[in-house]
Design a protein around this motif. Structure first.
Motif, PDB file in Angstrom:
ATOM      1  N   ARG A  20       5.375  -0.159   0.501  1.00 32.19           N
ATOM      2  CA  ARG A  20       4.610  -0.087   1.753  1.00 32.19           C
ATOM      3  C   ARG A  20       5.292   0.837   2.758  1.00 32.19           C
ATOM      4  O   ARG A  20       4.637   1.640   3.425  1.00 32.19           O
ATOM      5  CB  ARG A  20       4.428  -1.479   2.341  1.00 32.19           C
ATOM      6  CG  ARG A  20       3.561  -1.470   3.582  1.00 32.19           C
ATOM      7  CD  ARG A  20       3.305  -2.883   4.061  1.00 32.19           C
ATOM      8  NE  ARG A  20       2.472  -2.883   5.219  1.00 32.19           N
ATOM      9  CZ  ARG A  20       1.193  -3.248   5.229  1.00 32.19           C
ATOM     10  NH1 ARG A  20       0.612  -3.642   4.122  1.00 32.19           N
ATOM     11  NH2 ARG A  20       0.511  -3.226   6.346  1.00 32.19           N
ATOM     12  N   ALA A  23       4.790   4.353   1.700  1.00 28.11           N
ATOM     13  CA  ALA A  23       3.410   4.767   1.993  1.00 28.11           C
ATOM     14  C   ALA A  23       3.218   5.075   3.481  1.00 28.11           C
ATOM     15  O   ALA A  23       2.416   5.945   3.831  1.00 28.11           O
ATOM     16  CB  ALA A  23       2.423   3.691   1.539  1.00 28.11           C
ATOM     17  N   ASP A  27       1.453   9.897   3.191  1.00 25.40           N
ATOM     18  CA  ASP A  27       0.024   9.580   3.103  1.00 25.40           C
ATOM     19  C   ASP A  27      -0.522   9.582   1.677  1.00 25.40           C
ATOM     20  O   ASP A  27      -1.573   9.003   1.424  1.00 25.40           O
ATOM     21  CB  ASP A  27      -0.794  10.575   3.939  1.00 25.40           C
ATOM     22  CG  ASP A  27      -0.527  10.421   5.427  1.00 25.40           C
ATOM     23  OD1 ASP A  27      -0.055   9.342   5.837  1.00 25.40           O
ATOM     24  OD2 ASP A  27      -0.793  11.387   6.170  1.00 25.40           O
ATOM     25  N   GLN A  29       1.010   8.293  -0.960  1.00 24.51           N
ATOM     26  CA  GLN A  29       1.465   7.107  -1.683  1.00 24.51           C
ATOM     27  C   GLN A  29       0.529   5.949  -1.371  1.00 24.51           C
ATOM     28  O   GLN A  29       0.228   5.672  -0.219  1.00 24.51           O
ATOM     29  CB  GLN A  29       2.894   6.728  -1.290  1.00 24.51           C
ATOM     30  CG  GLN A  29       3.397   5.419  -1.858  1.00 24.51           C
ATOM     31  CD  GLN A  29       3.427   5.360  -3.366  1.00 24.51           C
ATOM     32  OE1 GLN A  29       3.892   6.285  -4.021  1.00 24.51           O
ATOM     33  NE2 GLN A  29       2.921   4.287  -3.944  1.00 24.51           N
ATOM     34  N   THR A  30       0.060   5.262  -2.402  1.00 22.36           N
ATOM     35  CA  THR A  30      -0.793   4.095  -2.228  1.00 22.36           C
ATOM     36  C   THR A  30       0.025   2.959  -1.629  1.00 22.36           C
ATOM     37  O   THR A  30       1.130   2.680  -2.085  1.00 22.36           O
ATOM     38  CB  THR A  30      -1.381   3.656  -3.589  1.00 22.36           C
ATOM     39  OG1 THR A  30      -2.058   4.761  -4.167  1.00 22.36           O
ATOM     40  CG2 THR A  30      -2.336   2.500  -3.423  1.00 22.36           C
ATOM     41  N   SER A  31      -0.537   2.288  -0.636  1.00 19.96           N
ATOM     42  CA  SER A  31       0.144   1.184   0.019  1.00 19.96           C
ATOM     43  C   SER A  31      -0.201  -0.132  -0.676  1.00 19.96           C
ATOM     44  O   SER A  31      -1.160  -0.210  -1.441  1.00 19.96           O
ATOM     45  CB  SER A  31      -0.263   1.111   1.495  1.00 19.96           C
ATOM     46  OG  SER A  31       0.527   0.148   2.163  1.00 19.96           O
ATOM     47  N   VAL A  32       0.587  -1.134  -0.399  1.00 24.11           N
ATOM     48  CA  VAL A  32       0.354  -2.462  -0.955  1.00 24.11           C
ATOM     49  C   VAL A  32       0.797  -3.487   0.081  1.00 24.11           C
ATOM     50  O   VAL A  32       1.720  -3.238   0.859  1.00 24.11           O
ATOM     51  CB  VAL A  32       1.115  -2.643  -2.295  1.00 24.11           C
ATOM     52  CG1 VAL A  32       2.608  -2.536  -2.108  1.00 24.11           C
ATOM     53  CG2 VAL A  32       0.742  -3.938  -2.977  1.00 24.11           C
ATOM     54  N   GLN A  41      -3.176  -4.229  -7.002  1.00 23.17           N
ATOM     55  CA  GLN A  41      -2.721  -3.337  -5.929  1.00 23.17           C
ATOM     56  C   GLN A  41      -1.298  -2.847  -6.180  1.00 23.17           C
ATOM     57  O   GLN A  41      -0.979  -1.689  -5.955  1.00 23.17           O
ATOM     58  CB  GLN A  41      -2.761  -4.045  -4.573  1.00 23.17           C
ATOM     59  CG  GLN A  41      -4.125  -4.204  -3.982  1.00 23.17           C
ATOM     60  CD  GLN A  41      -4.027  -4.811  -2.578  1.00 23.17           C
ATOM     61  OE1 GLN A  41      -3.060  -5.525  -2.263  1.00 23.17           O
ATOM     62  NE2 GLN A  41      -5.016  -4.529  -1.752  1.00 23.17           N
ATOM     63  N   THR A  44      -1.297  -0.325  -9.031  1.00 21.67           N
ATOM     64  CA  THR A  44      -1.790   0.971  -8.542  1.00 21.67           C
ATOM     65  C   THR A  44      -0.726   1.685  -7.713  1.00 21.67           C
ATOM     66  O   THR A  44      -0.506   2.884  -7.891  1.00 21.67           O
ATOM     67  CB  THR A  44      -3.074   0.771  -7.706  1.00 21.67           C
ATOM     68  OG1 THR A  44      -4.068   0.171  -8.532  1.00 21.67           O
ATOM     69  CG2 THR A  44      -3.589   2.088  -7.155  1.00 21.67           C
ATOM     70  N   ALA A  45      -0.055   0.952  -6.823  1.00 23.18           N
ATOM     71  CA  ALA A  45       0.973   1.562  -5.984  1.00 23.18           C
ATOM     72  C   ALA A  45       2.151   2.057  -6.827  1.00 23.18           C
ATOM     73  O   ALA A  45       2.672   3.157  -6.604  1.00 23.18           O
ATOM     74  CB  ALA A  45       1.452   0.575  -4.932  1.00 23.18           C
ATOM     75  N   THR A  48       0.989   5.162  -8.779  1.00 21.26           N
ATOM     76  CA  THR A  48       0.950   6.333  -7.887  1.00 21.26           C
ATOM     77  C   THR A  48       2.354   6.861  -7.664  1.00 21.26           C
ATOM     78  O   THR A  48       2.589   8.070  -7.744  1.00 21.26           O
ATOM     79  CB  THR A  48       0.311   5.954  -6.529  1.00 21.26           C
ATOM     80  OG1 THR A  48      -1.006   5.479  -6.757  1.00 21.26           O
ATOM     81  CG2 THR A  48       0.272   7.133  -5.589  1.00 21.26           C
TER      82      THR A  48
END
Length: 178
Positions: A20, A23, A27, A29-32, A41, A44-45, A48
């Motif tokens: 997180r 991220a 921008d 990077q997928t956040s969680v 989630q 996915t993060a 990524t």
């Protein structure tokens, strides 16, 4: 957003917290949300992150992925976390008086210049490192505004008030249309 000490023994929540923070500074990077559950989630993060860092994309935080995330986390935390506060060193009961040289005065004078832009009742001094008459006057003017005794000297109470007021004075005001 530094991992809370309560995350010790909670590797999934620690992983999610680091992702997180990364991220927030990147921008792409997928956040969680750090919920402690290694769900879709998180997969996915992690995927990524792996893709963007040349790691095998598995969605699993293996040792190599974990170590790379830890290496990316520290600079990201610096980028998005609070700025390190700056404290000057004044001995207990130390007072810097008119005519004295002190390296802290460079900082104080610069702060007074910024405060003078926000408060019209403060006259900006020059940055000299000396508590000269213009600096003493600016300190006295500031002390009056903050309901301190107007001594024109730098003591711990004056420093505390400078440190409180300075950040607000640095916030840029929107320019008015002319």
């Amino acid at each position: 957003m530094k991992p809370d000490e309560s995350f010790v023994g909670q590797p999934v929540r620690s992983l999610q917290t680091m992702l997180r923070v990364i991220a927030e500074s990147d921008d792409l990077q997928t956040s969680v949300i750090p919920d402690g559950i290694y769900g879709p989630q998180t997969v996915t993060a992690v995927s990524t992150f792996q893709r963007r860092n040349g790691l095998p994309v598995t969605g699993v935080a293996d040792q190599q992925t974990w170590e790379q995330i830890v290496r990316a986390y520290e600079p990201a935390l610096i980028a998005v976390g609070p700025v390190q506060p700056l404290e000057i060193i004044l001995e207990p009961n130390q007072v810097i008086r008119q005519g004295e040289n002190n390296p802290n005065l460079y900082l104080v004078q610069a702060m007074l210049i910024v405060l003078a832009q926000s408060y019209n009742s403060i006259t900006a001094p020059a940055v000299t490192g000396v508590l000269d008459i213009p600096t003493a006057n600016a300190l006295s003017e500031f002390q009056l505004l903050t309901l301190l005794p107007a001594t024109g000297e730098l003591d711990r109470e004056t420093w505390k008030n400078l440190a409180i007021h300075y950040p607000m004075a640095t916030i840029q005001k929107p320019q008015e249309n002319i």
